[in-house]
Structure formats: C-alpha cells, structure tokens
Design a protein around this motif. Structure first.
Motif, mmCIF file in Angstrom:
data_model
loop_
_atom_site.group_PDB
_atom_site.id
_atom_site.type_symbol
_atom_site.label_atom_id
_atom_site.label_comp_id
_atom_site.label_asym_id
_atom_site.label_seq_id
_atom_site.Cartn_x
_atom_site.Cartn_y
_atom_site.Cartn_z
ATOM 1 N N GLY A 5 -66.057 36.998 49.628
ATOM 2 C CA GLY A 5 -66.733 37.124 50.913
ATOM 3 C C GLY A 5 -67.698 36.007 51.234
ATOM 4 N N PHE A 6 -67.910 35.098 50.291
ATOM 5 C CA PHE A 6 -68.774 33.937 50.530
ATOM 6 C C PHE A 6 -67.954 32.674 50.789
ATOM 7 C CE2 PHE A 6 -70.808 36.775 47.379
ATOM 8 C CZ PHE A 6 -71.809 37.285 48.200
ATOM 9 N N GLY A 7 -66.625 32.797 50.743
ATOM 10 C CA GLY A 7 -65.750 31.652 50.968
ATOM 11 C C GLY A 7 -65.368 30.906 49.710
ATOM 12 N N ASN A 8 -65.777 31.410 48.531
ATOM 13 C CA ASN A 8 -65.388 30.778 47.273
ATOM 14 C C ASN A 8 -63.926 31.092 46.957
ATOM 15 O OD1 ASN A 8 -68.063 29.804 46.413
ATOM 16 N ND2 ASN A 8 -68.557 31.977 46.175
ATOM 17 N N LEU A 9 -63.194 30.083 46.499
ATOM 18 C CA LEU A 9 -61.828 30.276 46.005
ATOM 19 C C LEU A 9 -61.900 30.372 44.483
ATOM 20 C CD1 LEU A 9 -58.713 30.256 46.131
ATOM 21 C CD2 LEU A 9 -58.843 27.738 46.198
ATOM 22 N N ARG B 115 -74.765 29.679 44.963
ATOM 23 C CA ARG B 115 -76.012 30.450 45.005
ATOM 24 C C ARG B 115 -75.720 31.931 45.230
ATOM 25 N NH1 ARG B 115 -79.237 29.606 48.960
ATOM 26 N NH2 ARG B 115 -77.884 28.288 50.252
ATOM 27 N N ALA B 116 -74.677 32.208 45.994
ATOM 28 C CA ALA B 116 -74.287 33.602 46.199
ATOM 29 C C ALA B 116 -73.845 34.231 44.879
ATOM 30 C CB ALA B 116 -73.162 33.690 47.225
ATOM 31 N N LYS C 22 -66.600 34.418 59.299
ATOM 32 C CA LYS C 22 -65.616 35.324 59.892
ATOM 33 C C LYS C 22 -64.437 34.543 60.473
ATOM 34 C CE LYS C 22 -68.450 39.383 60.837
ATOM 35 N NZ LYS C 22 -68.915 40.350 61.851
ATOM 36 N N GLU C 23 -64.766 33.419 61.109
ATOM 37 C CA GLU C 23 -63.710 32.545 61.629
ATOM 38 C C GLU C 23 -62.860 32.000 60.482
ATOM 39 O OE1 GLU C 23 -61.768 30.300 64.762
ATOM 40 O OE2 GLU C 23 -63.262 31.891 64.914
ATOM 41 N N ASP D 116 -70.885 39.664 52.877
ATOM 42 C CA ASP D 116 -71.760 40.796 52.554
ATOM 43 C C ASP D 116 -72.725 40.336 51.471
ATOM 44 O OD1 ASP D 116 -73.044 43.106 51.877
ATOM 45 O OD2 ASP D 116 -71.227 44.254 51.379
ATOM 46 N N LEU D 117 -73.951 40.026 51.877
ATOM 47 C CA LEU D 117 -74.919 39.481 50.940
ATOM 48 C C LEU D 117 -75.325 40.479 49.862
ATOM 49 C CD1 LEU D 117 -77.277 37.260 53.135
ATOM 50 C CD2 LEU D 117 -75.041 36.749 52.128
ATOM 51 N N SER D 118 -75.043 41.757 50.083
ATOM 52 C CA SER D 118 -75.379 42.755 49.062
ATOM 53 C C SER D 118 -74.506 42.602 47.819
ATOM 54 C CB SER D 118 -75.233 44.167 49.628
ATOM 55 O OG SER D 118 -73.869 44.485 49.864
ATOM 56 N N GLU D 119 -73.416 41.845 47.929
ATOM 57 C CA GLU D 119 -72.541 41.617 46.770
ATOM 58 C C GLU D 119 -73.092 40.549 45.820
ATOM 59 O OE1 GLU D 119 -68.715 40.662 48.297
ATOM 60 O OE2 GLU D 119 -68.378 42.650 49.158
ATOM 61 N N SER D 120 -74.153 39.873 46.226
ATOM 62 C CA SER D 120 -74.779 38.840 45.388
ATOM 63 C C SER D 120 -75.916 39.471 44.574
ATOM 64 C CB SER D 120 -75.328 37.726 46.281
ATOM 65 O OG SER D 120 -76.032 36.765 45.547
ATOM 66 N N PRO D 121 -76.055 39.166 43.264
ATOM 67 C CA PRO D 121 -75.243 38.235 42.476
ATOM 68 C C PRO D 121 -73.931 38.868 42.008
ATOM 69 C CG PRO D 121 -76.937 39.175 41.089
ATOM 70 C CD PRO D 121 -77.177 39.722 42.469
#
Length: 414
Positions: free
Chosen positions: A57-61, A138-139, A164-165, A171-176
């Motif tokens: 959800g942060f765009g990391n592959l 950082r996420a 989103k695009e 969802d920042l609650s998934e960090s860390p």
C-alpha cells in the motif's frame, strides 16, 4: 557461481527505456504512470527469478524467496527504481536489478537459501516530486511523519491521490511492517554518485557509513513594490536577503566544513516572480550533510545565526521548516567483514569509503544491520542524464553482492 551479466545488462537497458528523456536520461517520478510501468516490468523479472511478488500500500515492490529455516531473520536486498525529473539510468536501478540478479543466479544454480530472502524496490526514494523522499522504506520501518499523504506535488496532487492513481490504497496504520529482529541484514548496491572510486581507479567500494542529512525549507517575506519607484533604502526585498543567506551559507561550509561536509541550496521559488516587482516572498531549500554529527550541529547553529542576522538587516520575516533530519549511520562490521573476505576472493582490492548521499539503507539501519556496495560512476556524475557506469564495474559489484548475500542467506550472522 557467476551472475549472468548479459541478462542483467538487458534488464538495465530495458528499464532505461521507460520514462526515457533524450539519449540517456530518465524521468520516472514516484507514483507516476512511468513508475507504475517500470514496477510492472520489474515485477515480471522478479517472478522469472523465482520470487513471489506483491505491491504494498506504500508503492513498494517486494519479491520473496522462502528459506528452509522459517524462524531465521530474513535477508533483504534492494534499492529503488524511481528517478529524478532529470535523472540517469543507473541511480537505484543498478542495485534493484542487481539484487534480482543475485536471486536469479541462486535459482539458476539450484541454491535453496536457509534464510528467506526479500528483494525490494522501494517507493519514492528520490523525494523530488513531494519534496520528501525515502517514503517506502520509512513506511516499512515505522518512520513516517504526520501529514505524509497530504504532501502535494507542484501540480497540487497529494501523495494519497498519486498512490491511488498508481493503483494502491495507502493505509499508514500498516506502518511499521517490520520490527527489529525480523531482518538479519539489509544490503544495498548503488552507484557511488561521487568521484572517489574513479580517483582511486577502483571499480567497487565497500561503504563504511552514510552521512546524516538535514533538509530545511527557508521562507523569507518582505513587501512587494514597483521596481521603478521604491527607493533602495526603503525596500524589503526578500530576494536580496535570500541571496545573501545562500552566499554566506556557501562560504560557511567551504571555510569551516570538513572534507565530509557538504551544503547545497537546490530549489528557489520567488513570488510574485515578475521582472518589475520587488520580490515579496522567497522560499529555498537547504541540504546540509556530514558524517560527523557534532560538527554538523555546530554548522547548523551558525546557519541559523546567519538567517536571523540577515533577515533582521533587510527588515524581513522568516520561517524555517524541517523536512528531513537523520543522524549518520554506520554499516555493520560483521557485514563489512564478509564483504572484505569475498572482495579478496574476487581480487578487487576495493577501498572502504563513506557515502555522502543518503539511501534507503540509511533508514533500514533503524531496524536492521546494513551494508552497502558502491560501483564506480564516470566523473562522479549522478542526478543527470550523463550519469554512467561501465557494465564491467556493475558486474563486479553485483558479483560481490551475490557472494556476500549467499553467505548471509546460508546462515552467517553477527
């Protein structure tokens, strides 16, 4: 077991076509359609290497190869594939694709690691679009700050809208995502982005640590007026004040900085930005780095004095916002020792050197031991389409990455 140079070179060349500008440049801004296209292509290469993949959800592959001993902390490899708006072909990509090649070489040779291995292409390392980078790492490490998703690019698009695009639901609650102890080691290969290896005539270097950066945004406000009618002694010219601060900051770093100190003003915005109006508001960025934290602090304090005195003398007001602050972080000795031993086997005679630029590894260091390998780049040029690294040098660096990763993947630890 040698890495497949031909395959790696083809991947580097193919990725350089996505977001290509001019003959050798690249523009793949974070969360853009070019970034998404690149992620999809690289995701395919991960799967060919035997990795199971996901885009978080942060765009990391993220690609994962399961180890035989599930209880062991994992080995993580990777870098980033986003670029500066006027970037080169090797910054980030050499390390990200090199990490995939490491795992692909293991697959080719039927190596089954004891440790689970994850390969990551971190989201928005560069920070050029939203003026704050290393977002993805950082996420993962739980180092995000308030308002991260509300930051806007120059077109007014928020990071949340851009993600989103891009195709994910942030969802920042998934960090860390990872806690200390989950990861035994993180290793990143990267082009040096400096001239040290070239000056030493060495293709590869082993990194000792990363300088700590401070990123500030300084805003000066005066009063606009007609350029032809307001006498010089009555002006509150924000541009003149900014120019003096920038000049004094440059002299401060040159006169009182160490060999490891660098300071840069890289972005300036002027309002109303008209030929015949006295500038009322100027906003500029400051980038101050040193591996010596105490010395950096002393220079930072002197910088604040310069800003106070200059704005006072020109009847201006000022604000300073802090965008990034990180202490210097040192590579783990046990990882460096493995690198040095494998380097000797490869007969590379690689020097040990520090990193002035920060990397994803800097933020991984808060949850994991880390190591870095540098590859020589021509004239130290980076963040520029002229950025260039010889394939011979990349191959040597990735081979060292492979041999280091193999030892850690098969159970070696601190």
């Amino acid at each position: 077991m040698r890495i497949n140079r031909t395959r790696l070179q083809k991947h580097l060349e193919k990725l350089a076509e996505i977001g290509k500008i001019g003959e050798t440049g690249v523009c793949r801004l974070a969360h853009s359609k070019e970034d998404r296209e690149a992620v999809e292509v690289v995701k395919g290469w991960m799967e060919e290497a035997g990795l199971t993949t996901k885009i978080d959800g942060f765009g990391n592959l993220i690609g994962r190869m399961e180890g035989t001993e599930k209880d062991k902390p994992i080995l993580m490899l990777g870098s980033h594939i986003d670029s500066q708006p006027y970037g080169g072909r090797f910054d980030g990509t050499a390390g990200a694709l090199g990490a995939i090649e490491v795992v692909h070489t293991m697959k080719d040779n039927a190596v089954i690691p004891k440790r689970t291995i994850e390969v990551i292409c971190f989201s928005d390392e560069e920070g050029s679009r939203f003026n704050k980078g290393v977002f993805g790492v950082r996420a993962l490490a739980g180092l995000l700050e308030e308002g991260e998703l509300e930051r806007k690019d120059k077109n007014g698009v928020t990071r949340k809208e851009a993600l989103k695009e891009f195709g994910v639901e942030p969802d920042l609650s998934e960090s860390p995502v990872y806690q200390k102890g989950d990861i035994e080691a993180f290793i990143e290969l990267h082009i040096e982005q400096g001239p040290v290896l070239e000056s030493k005539k060495k293709p590869v270097g082993i990194v000792s640590g990363i300088s700590g950066p401070i990123w500030l945004t300084v805003t000066l406000e005066g009063f606009a007026g007609h350029a032809g009618s307001v006498p010089m002694h009555l002006r509150k010219d924000a541009m003149v004040g900014a120019s003096e601060i920038i000049s004094k900051f440059d002299r401060l770093i040159k006169n009182e900085g160490k060999d490891t100190t660098v300071g840069t003003v890289g972005s300036v915005q002027v309002f109303p930005n008209s030929r015949n109006i006295i500038p009322e508001k100027v906003e500029f960025t400051i980038d101050l780095r040193d591996i010596d934290l105490e010395h950096r602090t002393k220079l930072e304090e002197k910088l604040y004095t310069i800003i106070e005195e200059t704005t006072s003398s020109y009847n201006l007001t000022h604000t300073i916002s802090e965008d990034t602050r990180s202490e210097p972080r040192y590579c783990a000795d046990w990882i460096k020792n493995i690198m040095k031993a494998e380097d000797k086997q490869l007969d590379l005679d690689s020097p040990v050197l520090m990193s002035g630029p920060f990397h994803d590894a800097l933020f991984m260091s808060y949850i994991s031991d880390y190591g870095m390998i540098f590859v020589r780049c021509e004239k130290g040029i980076s963040h520029n389409p002229l950025e260039f690294a010889e394939m011979d040098d990349i191959e040597k660096g990735v081979q060292l990455l492979y041999q280091t990763a193999l030892r850690i993947a098969q159970g070696e630890k601190a």
